[in-house]
Design a protein around this motif. Structure first.
Motif, mmCIF file in Angstrom:
data_model
loop_
_atom_site.group_PDB
_atom_site.id
_atom_site.type_symbol
_atom_site.label_atom_id
_atom_site.label_comp_id
_atom_site.label_asym_id
_atom_site.label_seq_id
_atom_site.Cartn_x
_atom_site.Cartn_y
_atom_site.Cartn_z
ATOM 1 N N SER A 156 0.758 -1.115 0.046
ATOM 2 C CA SER A 156 -0.062 0.024 -0.100
ATOM 3 C C SER A 156 0.934 1.216 -0.030
ATOM 4 O O SER A 156 0.493 2.276 -0.619
ATOM 5 C CB SER A 156 -1.117 -0.038 1.033
ATOM 6 N N SER A 200 0.961 3.559 -3.189
ATOM 7 C CA SER A 200 0.475 5.230 -2.861
ATOM 8 C C SER A 200 1.665 6.139 -3.387
ATOM 9 O O SER A 200 1.321 7.161 -4.141
ATOM 10 C CB SER A 200 0.429 5.420 -1.193
ATOM 11 N N LEU A 208 -4.901 -3.188 0.248
ATOM 12 C CA LEU A 208 -4.937 -2.023 -0.328
ATOM 13 C C LEU A 208 -6.500 -1.439 -0.516
ATOM 14 O O LEU A 208 -7.377 -2.167 -0.223
ATOM 15 C CB LEU A 208 -4.446 -2.293 -1.927
ATOM 16 N N ASP A 209 -6.427 -0.109 -0.463
ATOM 17 C CA ASP A 209 -7.725 0.470 -0.558
ATOM 18 C C ASP A 209 -8.379 0.613 -1.858
ATOM 19 O O ASP A 209 -7.936 0.251 -2.619
ATOM 20 C CB ASP A 209 -7.396 2.012 -0.090
#
Length: 79
Positions: A33, A37, A78-79
């Motif tokens: 993540s 990002s 993960l988003d």
């Protein structure tokens, strides 16, 4: 547009590997993540090809690499 497709692919792969590498003596590898990002910020700033990054995410290429090369602690949600 002036950089070849192969070079743009290698740039994305090289940056992702550098961010997540677990064998660097000066720092520990970032989680998925964190690395993704950072890469998304680099896309927004025009440093990485947006279409290639979209493919990298959509096809989960990062996850194929992570399962082989990263420690389990680096493979986060993960988003």
């Amino acid at each position: 547009d002036e950089i070849s497709l192969q070079s743009r692919i290698m740039a994305l792969a090289d940056i992702f590997e550098a961010l997540t590498a677990k064998d660097r003596p000066y720092r520990k590898g970032k989680t998925l993540s964190e690395a993704l990002s950072i890469l998304s910020i680099m896309v927004k700033d025009g440093h990485i090809d947006a279409d290639l990054f979209d493919l990298f995410i959509r096809e989960k290429i990062y996850l194929d690499y992570a399962r082989i090369e990263l420690s389990p602690q680096q493979i986060d949600k993960l988003d």
